[in-house]
Write a protein that holds these residues in place. Structure first.
Motif, PDB file in Angstrom:
ATOM      1  N   PHE A 131       0.833  -1.205   0.000  1.00  0.00           N
ATOM      2  CA  PHE A 131       0.000   0.000   0.000  1.00  0.00           C
ATOM      3  C   PHE A 131       0.866   1.254   0.000  1.00  0.00           C
ATOM      4  O   PHE A 131       0.664   2.167  -0.799  1.00  0.00           O
ATOM      5  N   PHE A 132       1.847   1.316   0.913  1.00  0.00           N
ATOM      6  CA  PHE A 132       2.694   2.496   1.012  1.00  0.00           C
ATOM      7  C   PHE A 132       3.612   2.651  -0.202  1.00  0.00           C
ATOM      8  O   PHE A 132       3.881   3.759  -0.652  1.00  0.00           O
ATOM      9  N   THR A 133       4.072   1.539  -0.758  1.00  0.00           N
ATOM     10  CA  THR A 133       4.888   1.597  -1.974  1.00  0.00           C
ATOM     11  C   THR A 133       4.083   2.216  -3.105  1.00  0.00           C
ATOM     12  O   THR A 133       4.563   3.126  -3.799  1.00  0.00           O
ATOM     13  N   ASN A 134       2.860   1.753  -3.292  1.00  0.00           N
ATOM     14  CA  ASN A 134       2.005   2.297  -4.351  1.00  0.00           C
ATOM     15  C   ASN A 134       1.664   3.768  -4.081  1.00  0.00           C
ATOM     16  O   ASN A 134       1.608   4.576  -5.016  1.00  0.00           O
ATOM     17  N   LEU A 135       1.434   4.116  -2.834  1.00  0.00           N
ATOM     18  CA  LEU A 135       1.118   5.489  -2.476  1.00  0.00           C
ATOM     19  C   LEU A 135       2.272   6.431  -2.817  1.00  0.00           C
ATOM     20  O   LEU A 135       2.075   7.481  -3.444  1.00  0.00           O
ATOM     21  N   ILE A 156       2.306   9.471  -5.603  1.00  0.00           N
ATOM     22  CA  ILE A 156       2.641  10.842  -5.223  1.00  0.00           C
ATOM     23  C   ILE A 156       3.781  11.367  -6.089  1.00  0.00           C
ATOM     24  O   ILE A 156       3.725  12.494  -6.587  1.00  0.00           O
ATOM     25  N   CYS A 157       4.821  10.554  -6.279  1.00  0.00           N
ATOM     26  CA  CYS A 157       5.958  10.973  -7.113  1.00  0.00           C
ATOM     27  C   CYS A 157       5.518  11.207  -8.554  1.00  0.00           C
ATOM     28  O   CYS A 157       5.912  12.199  -9.181  1.00  0.00           O
ATOM     29  N   LYS A 158       4.693  10.324  -9.084  1.00  0.00           N
ATOM     30  CA  LYS A 158       4.211  10.466 -10.460  1.00  0.00           C
ATOM     31  C   LYS A 158       3.384  11.738 -10.603  1.00  0.00           C
ATOM     32  O   LYS A 158       3.579  12.510 -11.544  1.00  0.00           O
ATOM     33  N   ASP A 159       2.466  11.958  -9.656  1.00  0.00           N
ATOM     34  CA  ASP A 159       1.634  13.162  -9.702  1.00  0.00           C
ATOM     35  C   ASP A 159       2.487  14.419  -9.607  1.00  0.00           C
ATOM     36  O   ASP A 159       2.238  15.403 -10.299  1.00  0.00           O
ATOM     37  N   LYS A 160       3.494  14.403  -8.768  1.00  0.00           N
ATOM     38  CA  LYS A 160       4.366  15.566  -8.603  1.00  0.00           C
ATOM     39  C   LYS A 160       5.141  15.844  -9.885  1.00  0.00           C
ATOM     40  O   LYS A 160       5.284  16.992 -10.300  1.00  0.00           O
ATOM     41  N   ARG A 161       5.645  14.785 -10.518  1.00  0.00           N
ATOM     42  CA  ARG A 161       6.377  14.964 -11.780  1.00  0.00           C
ATOM     43  C   ARG A 161       5.476  15.550 -12.866  1.00  0.00           C
ATOM     44  O   ARG A 161       5.900  16.372 -13.665  1.00  0.00           O
TER      45      ARG A 161
END
Length: 123
Positions: free
Chosen positions: A86-90, A94-99
């Motif tokens: 769960f935390f890995t996917n989260l 977040i990183c993808k959205d930020k990029r």
């Protein structure tokens, strides 16, 4: 204690919590007056950790604790918790959205100045 009233859906959880906190409260109620009495007798407002340990050691034999049920059953510790995926996917999301939402502006003049071969060593 209001949660222990009849009809409350959290009644069992409250009873379990109170039971689990019994020893914590017993320790606080037992040692707090002992530490205060020692501090008053020695005219010290705050004893050091070593002095507190001496007080605890000298008064431990009069402490009464409740034997807790279920201590022989426990959940084994796992280096890889169940929530890891769960935390890995989260974090990945977040990183993808930020990029995707971050724009990078480059000062092309300064970039060109520092990357051209003729200007190396002039900084």
């Amino acid at each position: 204690l209001k949660y222990l009233e009849k009809g409350n859906t959290h009644k069992e959880s409250c009873k379990e919590l109170l039971s689990n906190l019994h020893n914590v409260r017993a320790i606080v109620n037992h040692f707090s007056p002992k530490i205060e009495a020692w501090s008053t007798a020695n005219k010290i407002s705050t004893p050091t950790p070593e002095e507190v340990m001496d007080i605890v050691r000298s008064n431990y034999d009069t402490l009464t604790l409740k034997l807790q049920d279920g201590l022989d059953h426990f959940e084994r510790y796992s280096e890889v918790p169940r929530e890891q995926q769960f935390f890995t996917n989260l974090v990945r999301k977040i990183c993808k959205d930020k990029r995707e939402t971050t724009t990078v502006q480059i000062d092309t003049t300064a970039y060109h100045k520092f990357t051209t071969a003729s200007n190396i060593g002039q900084c």
